[in-house]
Design an enzyme around this catalytic site. Structure first.
Site, PDB file in Angstrom:
ATOM      1  N   GLY A 201     -52.656  41.640  25.403  1.00 13.17           N
ATOM      2  CA  GLY A 201     -52.307  42.688  26.353  1.00 13.17           C
ATOM      3  C   GLY A 201     -52.833  42.494  27.758  1.00 13.17           C
ATOM      4  O   GLY A 201     -52.783  43.408  28.585  1.00 13.17           O
TER       5      GLY A 201
ATOM      6  N   LYS B 212     -44.665  31.018  31.510  1.00 11.57           N
ATOM      7  CA  LYS B 212     -45.626  29.920  31.389  1.00 11.57           C
ATOM      8  C   LYS B 212     -44.914  28.664  30.903  1.00 11.57           C
ATOM      9  O   LYS B 212     -44.173  28.694  29.922  1.00 11.57           O
ATOM     10  CB  LYS B 212     -46.743  30.289  30.410  1.00 11.57           C
ATOM     11  CG  LYS B 212     -47.722  29.143  30.150  1.00 11.57           C
ATOM     12  CD  LYS B 212     -49.012  29.633  29.533  1.00 11.57           C
ATOM     13  CE  LYS B 212     -48.818  30.234  28.170  1.00 11.57           C
ATOM     14  NZ  LYS B 212     -50.103  30.753  27.628  1.00 11.57           N
TER      15      LYS B 212
END
EC number: 2.1.1.166
Length: 206
Positions: free
Chosen positions: A60, A161
């Site tokens: 998170g 990413k």
């Protein structure tokens, strides 16, 4: 170096890492929080009232920051294969992003609304086989890009990413086909030895 020694060294490096220590000090869920803060500082992607999807969200670190950027009237849906402790203002789906069932649950929450930004910190579980791991990483990236181009608002944004290696250059070409501006960014909070960087794509062509 034995596997045990490698693991021990990773633990030592991790626990002495500046950003890990800072995350603990500030009560952040992970060092990844600093990465999304750096991305926001540089690109100012997230604004009040936006609708955001966070793929590969657990634990998170990104969601806990982005939900602050978009405010109480924004909407953030987070997804991960792993469990994630609740975050106020974040709807969470636990499931495999590549499965039809999870994809359908996500689409139900989206409810035909267009998204302002898709962010993805997804990475495969590493097997130790670099070729196989890279191929699986690129596959996840392709799924994330396909999802983004299907659901984004015109001029929407995409952040993901990427691990430098086989297929990464070709992937960037794919992203450029759908967005007006595509840049590569390596946050200071990324580990120096890591092959990761972030593709930041803005101006979805729609």
């Amino acid at each position: 170096m034995s596997k045990g020694s490698t693991t021990k060294k990773w633990i030592q490096d991790h626990t002495s890492d500046y950003y890990v220590l800072q995350a603990n000090k500030l009560g952040y869920r992970s060092r990844a929080s600093f990465k999304i803060i750096e991305i926001q500082d540089k690109y100012n992607l997230f604004k009040q009232n936006m609708f955001i999807i966070d793929l590969g969200a657990a634990p998170g670190g990104w969601s806990e920051q982005v939900v602050k950027f978009i405010g109480n009237n924004g909407k953030l849906i987070a997804l991960d294969l792993l469990e994630m402790a609740p975050i106020a203002g974040v709807e969470f789906i636990q499931g495999n992003f590549s499965s039809d069932e999870t994809y359908e649950r996500l689409n139900q929450l989206i409810n035909d609304k267009k998204i302002d930004c898709v962010i993805s910190d997804m990475a495969p579980n590493l097997s130790g086989n670099k070729t196989s791991d890279q191929a699986r990483s690129i596959h996840l990236l392709e799924l994330a890009l396909d999802f983004a181009t299907t659901n984004l608002n015109r001029n929407g944004s995409f952040v993901a990413k990427v691990f430098q290696g086989q297929g990464s250059d070709e992937y960037l070409k794919l992203v450029r086909e759908s967005f007006n501006k595509v840049t590569q960014f390596k946050p200071k909070s990324s580990r120096p030895k890591s092959r990761e960087f972030y593709v930041v794509a803005t101006g979805f062509k729609g």
